[in-house]
Design a protein around this motif. Structure first.
Motif, mmCIF file in Angstrom:
data_model
loop_
_atom_site.group_PDB
_atom_site.id
_atom_site.type_symbol
_atom_site.label_atom_id
_atom_site.label_comp_id
_atom_site.label_asym_id
_atom_site.label_seq_id
_atom_site.Cartn_x
_atom_site.Cartn_y
_atom_site.Cartn_z
ATOM 1 N N ASP A 58 12.416 -0.366 2.603
ATOM 2 C CA ASP A 58 11.842 -0.500 3.246
ATOM 3 C C ASP A 58 11.300 1.474 4.087
ATOM 4 O O ASP A 58 10.150 1.741 4.274
ATOM 5 C CB ASP A 58 12.109 -0.918 4.599
ATOM 6 N N THR A 61 8.968 2.559 0.519
ATOM 7 C CA THR A 61 7.364 1.593 0.991
ATOM 8 C C THR A 61 6.749 1.792 2.030
ATOM 9 O O THR A 61 7.428 0.998 2.960
ATOM 10 C CB THR A 61 7.564 0.546 0.595
ATOM 11 N N TYR A 62 5.598 1.688 2.718
ATOM 12 C CA TYR A 62 4.733 1.917 3.575
ATOM 13 C C TYR A 62 3.212 2.200 3.043
ATOM 14 O O TYR A 62 3.158 2.944 2.103
ATOM 15 C CB TYR A 62 4.844 3.193 4.174
ATOM 16 N N ASP A 70 5.694 -1.735 8.225
ATOM 17 C CA ASP A 70 6.252 -0.822 7.930
ATOM 18 C C ASP A 70 7.247 -0.374 8.795
ATOM 19 O O ASP A 70 7.894 -0.240 8.517
ATOM 20 C CB ASP A 70 5.884 0.144 6.603
#
Length: 166
Positions: A58, A61-62, A70
């Protein structure tokens, strides 16, 4: 002439068998307890590793189009100093991400629990991420080595500290 007492012999044999039975039951009980504890330890390690892998994913990941969602995922699985610092920096990072139309797609390669107990764990995670932005539309691969300190909050593992260590 001495005569043997068969009743006494049977009594001694019954007593000896009873003692052996008690010892065997005690050993079996201790084995079951030890196996249960091993299963609990393994479950705790696996739970901590799974939570760390997800947070690292997380965190890396954006998308500029979905930044708020996000960032919220990271905050939901965070606590303490890390949560405070991440939340405090979110507005400035969001501005950079939006301005540069940045995206990052993380891919967890490896993870290992360094230490753990029932309430805390430290996990190292290796993540590769492809980062795109206005300066690099094709994307650049980045490699992260992340150390996460986790704490248990009831049935969940939350990240209390995150450090990029390499």
């Amino acid at each position: 002439m001495t005569s043997r007492n068969p009743k006494r012999g049977r009594l001694i044999l019954a007593w000896a068998l009873s003692v052996l039975l008690v010892v065997a039951l005690a050993a079996a009980t201790l084995s079951v307890i030890a196996l249960h504890r091993q299963d609990q330890d393994k479950a705790e390690r696996e739970g901590a590793m799974k939570a760390a892998r997800q947070l690292a994913l997380d965190f890396t990941t954006y998308d500029y189009k979905t930044w708020d969602t996000d960032a919220h995922r990271v905050l939901d699985d965070s606590t303490g100093q890390f949560k405070d610092e991440f939340q405090a920096g979110t507005a400035s990072v969001k501005a950079e991400v939006l301005t540069n139309k940045a995206t990052s797609k993380g891919d967890v390669k490896e993870a290992a629990v360094v230490s753990n107990d029932k309430d805390s764990a430290q996990v190292l995670v290796i993540v590769n991420a492809v980062v795109t932005n206005t300066a690099s539309a094709d994307g650049v691969e980045r490699r992260y080595r992340i150390k996460l300190d986790l704490v248990r909050d009831k049935s969940r593992w939350l990240t209390a500290d995150l450090q990029v260590v390499g």
